[in-house]
Design a protein around this motif. Structure first.
Motif, PDB file in Angstrom:
ATOM      1  N   GLY A  46       0.783  -1.222   0.000  1.00  0.00           N
ATOM      2  CA  GLY A  46       0.000   0.000   0.000  1.00  0.00           C
ATOM      3  C   GLY A  46       0.818   1.276   0.000  1.00  0.00           C
ATOM      4  N   GLN A  47       2.086   1.204   0.349  1.00  0.00           N
ATOM      5  CA  GLN A  47       2.966   2.372   0.358  1.00  0.00           C
ATOM      6  C   GLN A  47       3.501   2.621  -1.040  1.00  0.00           C
ATOM      7  N   VAL A  48       3.650   3.895  -1.399  1.00  0.00           N
ATOM      8  CA  VAL A  48       4.108   4.275  -2.725  1.00  0.00           C
ATOM      9  C   VAL A  48       5.476   4.949  -2.640  1.00  0.00           C
ATOM     10  N   ARG A  49       6.350   4.628  -3.596  1.00  0.00           N
ATOM     11  CA  ARG A  49       7.631   5.340  -3.686  1.00  0.00           C
ATOM     12  C   ARG A  49       8.015   5.499  -5.152  1.00  0.00           C
ATOM     13  N   LEU A  50       8.805   6.518  -5.421  1.00  0.00           N
ATOM     14  CA  LEU A  50       9.289   6.756  -6.773  1.00  0.00           C
ATOM     15  C   LEU A  50      10.389   5.762  -7.092  1.00  0.00           C
ATOM     16  N   ILE A  51      10.371   5.207  -8.281  1.00  0.00           N
ATOM     17  CA  ILE A  51      11.468   4.354  -8.738  1.00  0.00           C
ATOM     18  C   ILE A  51      12.529   5.217  -9.393  1.00  0.00           C
ATOM     19  N   SER A  52      12.097   6.200 -10.187  1.00  0.00           N
ATOM     20  CA  SER A  52      13.048   7.090 -10.862  1.00  0.00           C
ATOM     21  C   SER A  52      12.618   8.530 -10.694  1.00  0.00           C
ATOM     22  N   SER A  53      13.550   9.339 -10.172  1.00  0.00           N
ATOM     23  CA  SER A  53      13.302  10.767 -10.012  1.00  0.00           C
ATOM     24  C   SER A  53      14.642  11.477  -9.905  1.00  0.00           C
ATOM     25  N   ALA A  54      14.810  12.516 -10.695  1.00  0.00           N
ATOM     26  CA  ALA A  54      16.080  13.235 -10.720  1.00  0.00           C
ATOM     27  C   ALA A  54      15.996  14.558  -9.974  1.00  0.00           C
ATOM     28  N   ASP A  55      14.946  14.785  -9.203  1.00  0.00           N
ATOM     29  CA  ASP A  55      14.829  16.059  -8.501  1.00  0.00           C
ATOM     30  C   ASP A  55      14.589  15.836  -7.010  1.00  0.00           C
ATOM     31  N   ARG A  56      14.336  16.911  -6.281  1.00  0.00           N
ATOM     32  CA  ARG A  56      14.181  16.861  -4.831  1.00  0.00           C
ATOM     33  C   ARG A  56      12.719  16.782  -4.391  1.00  0.00           C
ATOM     34  N   ALA A  57      11.850  16.408  -5.238  1.00  0.00           N
ATOM     35  CA  ALA A  57      10.428  16.341  -4.896  1.00  0.00           C
ATOM     36  C   ALA A  57      10.178  15.292  -3.820  1.00  0.00           C
ATOM     37  N   THR A  58       9.134  15.515  -3.041  1.00  0.00           N
ATOM     38  CA  THR A  58       8.699  14.536  -2.062  1.00  0.00           C
ATOM     39  C   THR A  58       7.291  14.076  -2.415  1.00  0.00           C
ATOM     40  N   MET A  59       6.984  12.844  -2.047  1.00  0.00           N
ATOM     41  CA  MET A  59       5.696  12.273  -2.385  1.00  0.00           C
ATOM     42  C   MET A  59       5.188  11.460  -1.209  1.00  0.00           C
ATOM     43  N   THR A  60       3.915  11.610  -0.887  1.00  0.00           N
ATOM     44  CA  THR A  60       3.267  10.760   0.099  1.00  0.00           C
ATOM     45  C   THR A  60       2.006  10.197  -0.534  1.00  0.00           C
TER      46      THR A  60
END
Length: 130
Positions: free
Chosen positions: A58-72
């Protein structure tokens, strides 16, 4: 700004709606890698973004990201999805639903742009020795 939208696309299919592990109606689960495509329908954002996210219990995470963004975000047991993303002073939200192999919904980076997203579960193929 375009990096925030790109990260929003990555996580667009993912939610904080339910706290139980994400399980589809067919008895499978939503765990694994998902390809997400975001299409801008109005505003100043780029027209299209494609990225990958991972769902685990149920938890989500980015696999690929080149910036400092945060995600919940989380995926609910019924496939309901929701996501909050921030990058600097910009923030956005996405909502929708996942099914066993695909999903769709909407996103918005207020007041800059908005659109729709689609997701497809990535399949893993394994070679078998004979």
């Amino acid at each position: 700004m375009s990096k925030l939208v790109a990260v929003l696309a990555l996580g667009a299919g993912l939610s904080s709606a339910h706290l139980q592990p994400a399980v589809s109606r067919e008895g499978g689960n939503f765990n694994g890698a998902w390809s997400v495509e975001l299409v801008t329908e109005s505003g100043i954002c780029d027209s299209r973004y494609s990225y990958s996210v991972s769902v685990q219990d149920g938890q989500v995470r980015l696999i690929s990201s080149a910036d400092r963004a945060t995600m919940t975000g989380r995926v609910g047991t019924d496939g309901t999805v929701g996501l909050n993303v921030s990058n600097g002073s910009a923030s956005g939200a996405a909502s929708g639903r996942l099914e066993a192999r695909s999903g769709s919904g909407t996103w918005k980076v207020s007041p800059l742009c908005s659109g729709r997203w689609t997701a497809r579960r990535q399949t893993t193929r394994t070679a078998q020795a004979e």
